[in-house]
Motif scaffolding. Sequence first.
Motif, PDB file in Angstrom:
ATOM      1  N   TYR B  33       0.850  -1.184   0.000  1.00  0.00           N
ATOM      2  CA  TYR B  33       0.000   0.000   0.000  1.00  0.00           C
ATOM      3  C   TYR B  33       0.889   1.239   0.000  1.00  0.00           C
ATOM      4  O   TYR B  33       1.926   1.266   0.667  1.00  0.00           O
ATOM      5  CB  TYR B  33      -0.881   0.036   1.260  1.00  0.00           C
ATOM      6  CG  TYR B  33      -1.593  -1.259   1.557  1.00  0.00           C
ATOM      7  CD1 TYR B  33      -0.925  -2.309   2.193  1.00  0.00           C
ATOM      8  CD2 TYR B  33      -2.925  -1.446   1.201  1.00  0.00           C
ATOM      9  CE1 TYR B  33      -1.580  -3.500   2.466  1.00  0.00           C
ATOM     10  CE2 TYR B  33      -3.578  -2.640   1.476  1.00  0.00           C
ATOM     11  CZ  TYR B  33      -2.897  -3.658   2.101  1.00  0.00           C
ATOM     12  OH  TYR B  33      -3.544  -4.836   2.370  1.00  0.00           O
ATOM     13  N   PHE B  45      -4.553   7.587   1.557  1.00  0.00           N
ATOM     14  CA  PHE B  45      -4.308   6.331   0.857  1.00  0.00           C
ATOM     15  C   PHE B  45      -4.215   6.599  -0.638  1.00  0.00           C
ATOM     16  O   PHE B  45      -5.078   7.272  -1.218  1.00  0.00           O
ATOM     17  CB  PHE B  45      -5.439   5.360   1.156  1.00  0.00           C
ATOM     18  CG  PHE B  45      -5.465   4.131   0.290  1.00  0.00           C
ATOM     19  CD1 PHE B  45      -6.497   3.927  -0.613  1.00  0.00           C
ATOM     20  CD2 PHE B  45      -4.466   3.182   0.382  1.00  0.00           C
ATOM     21  CE1 PHE B  45      -6.533   2.789  -1.403  1.00  0.00           C
ATOM     22  CE2 PHE B  45      -4.491   2.043  -0.411  1.00  0.00           C
ATOM     23  CZ  PHE B  45      -5.529   1.848  -1.310  1.00  0.00           C
ATOM     24  N   GLN B  48      -3.288   0.323  -3.654  1.00  0.00           N
ATOM     25  CA  GLN B  48      -2.939  -0.998  -3.117  1.00  0.00           C
ATOM     26  C   GLN B  48      -2.627  -1.964  -4.258  1.00  0.00           C
ATOM     27  O   GLN B  48      -3.345  -1.987  -5.262  1.00  0.00           O
ATOM     28  CB  GLN B  48      -4.086  -1.580  -2.297  1.00  0.00           C
ATOM     29  CG  GLN B  48      -3.843  -3.030  -1.848  1.00  0.00           C
ATOM     30  CD  GLN B  48      -5.112  -3.821  -1.592  1.00  0.00           C
ATOM     31  OE1 GLN B  48      -6.217  -3.285  -1.645  1.00  0.00           O
ATOM     32  NE2 GLN B  48      -4.970  -5.101  -1.297  1.00  0.00           N
ATOM     33  N   ARG B  55      -5.395  -3.455  -6.631  1.00  0.00           N
ATOM     34  CA  ARG B  55      -6.622  -3.915  -5.986  1.00  0.00           C
ATOM     35  C   ARG B  55      -7.495  -2.782  -5.474  1.00  0.00           C
ATOM     36  O   ARG B  55      -8.701  -2.938  -5.349  1.00  0.00           O
ATOM     37  CB  ARG B  55      -6.292  -4.850  -4.821  1.00  0.00           C
ATOM     38  CG  ARG B  55      -5.798  -6.190  -5.248  1.00  0.00           C
ATOM     39  CD  ARG B  55      -6.808  -6.874  -6.169  1.00  0.00           C
ATOM     40  NE  ARG B  55      -6.268  -8.018  -6.845  1.00  0.00           N
ATOM     41  CZ  ARG B  55      -6.500  -9.271  -6.494  1.00  0.00           C
ATOM     42  NH1 ARG B  55      -7.281  -9.514  -5.464  1.00  0.00           N
ATOM     43  NH2 ARG B  55      -5.977 -10.260  -7.152  1.00  0.00           N
ATOM     44  N   ALA B  56      -6.923  -1.682  -5.103  1.00  0.00           N
ATOM     45  CA  ALA B  56      -7.722  -0.566  -4.595  1.00  0.00           C
ATOM     46  C   ALA B  56      -7.009   0.730  -4.922  1.00  0.00           C
ATOM     47  O   ALA B  56      -5.781   0.797  -4.945  1.00  0.00           O
ATOM     48  CB  ALA B  56      -7.951  -0.692  -3.096  1.00  0.00           C
ATOM     49  N   GLY B  58      -7.056   4.954  -4.123  1.00  0.00           N
ATOM     50  CA  GLY B  58      -7.564   6.030  -3.284  1.00  0.00           C
ATOM     51  C   GLY B  58      -7.408   7.347  -4.002  1.00  0.00           C
ATOM     52  O   GLY B  58      -7.721   7.483  -5.173  1.00  0.00           O
ATOM     53  N   ALA B  96      -1.735 -10.853   4.063  1.00  0.00           N
ATOM     54  CA  ALA B  96      -2.482 -11.456   2.960  1.00  0.00           C
ATOM     55  C   ALA B  96      -3.727 -10.661   2.714  1.00  0.00           C
ATOM     56  O   ALA B  96      -4.201  -9.925   3.562  1.00  0.00           O
ATOM     57  CB  ALA B  96      -2.839 -12.904   3.288  1.00  0.00           C
ATOM     58  N   GLU B  97      -4.253 -10.824   1.592  1.00  0.00           N
ATOM     59  CA  GLU B  97      -5.487 -10.151   1.213  1.00  0.00           C
ATOM     60  C   GLU B  97      -6.616 -10.621   2.108  1.00  0.00           C
ATOM     61  O   GLU B  97      -6.765 -11.804   2.368  1.00  0.00           O
ATOM     62  CB  GLU B  97      -5.789 -10.525  -0.226  1.00  0.00           C
ATOM     63  CG  GLU B  97      -6.860  -9.726  -0.886  1.00  0.00           C
ATOM     64  CD  GLU B  97      -6.965 -10.155  -2.329  1.00  0.00           C
ATOM     65  OE1 GLU B  97      -6.811 -11.352  -2.598  1.00  0.00           O
ATOM     66  OE2 GLU B  97      -7.209  -9.305  -3.170  1.00  0.00           O
ATOM     67  N   GLY B  98      -7.408  -9.667   2.593  1.00  0.00           N
ATOM     68  CA  GLY B  98      -8.582 -10.041   3.362  1.00  0.00           C
ATOM     69  C   GLY B  98      -8.299 -10.394   4.815  1.00  0.00           C
ATOM     70  O   GLY B  98      -9.219 -10.661   5.568  1.00  0.00           O
TER      71      GLY B  98
END
Lengths: 114, 115
Positions: B33, B45, B48, B55-56, B58, B96-98
């Motif tokens: 990130y 942010f 990511q 994945r994301a 901002g 890890a993711e999540g």
Amino acid sequence: GDSVTQMEGPVTLSEEAFLTINCTYTATGYPSLFWYVQYPGEGLQLLLKATKADDKGSNKGFEATYRKETTSFHLEKGSVQVSDSAVYFCALLFSSGSARQLTFGSGTQLTVLP
Amino acid sequence: DSGVTQTPKHLITATGQRVTLRCSPRSGDLSVYWYQQSLDQGLQFLIQYYNGEERAKGNILERFSAQQFPDLHSELNLSSLELGDSALYFCASSVAEGRGIYGYTFGSGTRLTVV
């Protein structure tokens, strides 16, 4: 969107005083909540966390309880030390599918005087 | 040492230039990130990556871009720099993711000064 509101600083306390830094959040769903600390010239360090309602996170004498009914995660310490002087950030983490975003409050500068 | 390595620590450059900031995540972490920390905007942010894929997103400007390489290190590219881009840029990684309960591990940041 998700947001975090922190108590305005700066906060100045004498050594051994009681500390409270207020943090409230707005979020859809059930985020995880964190407190991070940033010492001068350094990156952020995880101080404590809570992942569900009524969880209490604690570390190095600091505590915070995840209060869903008041959407709050206030940081407390019973007796602060000079070495606790730093900036404290409240944050929430929300996952949506494979995306994750950690949203921070504006930070609260704490100075502890000997 | 948090295990997240950022280079360089300091960077001074002129307006209009382009710079690249580098981040090596903690061993075993797949997500990276990027955050920008400035006095007036706080911690924002930017973006990511997870295992090489975005994945994301901002508040990242179009002049900024990032990527994550097969060895999992990441680079943040800032171009057409303006005075307002002066800030601390942090990289963080997570297990890890999540797996939100683990939080993020932050590097010590790159301080960018645009003159």
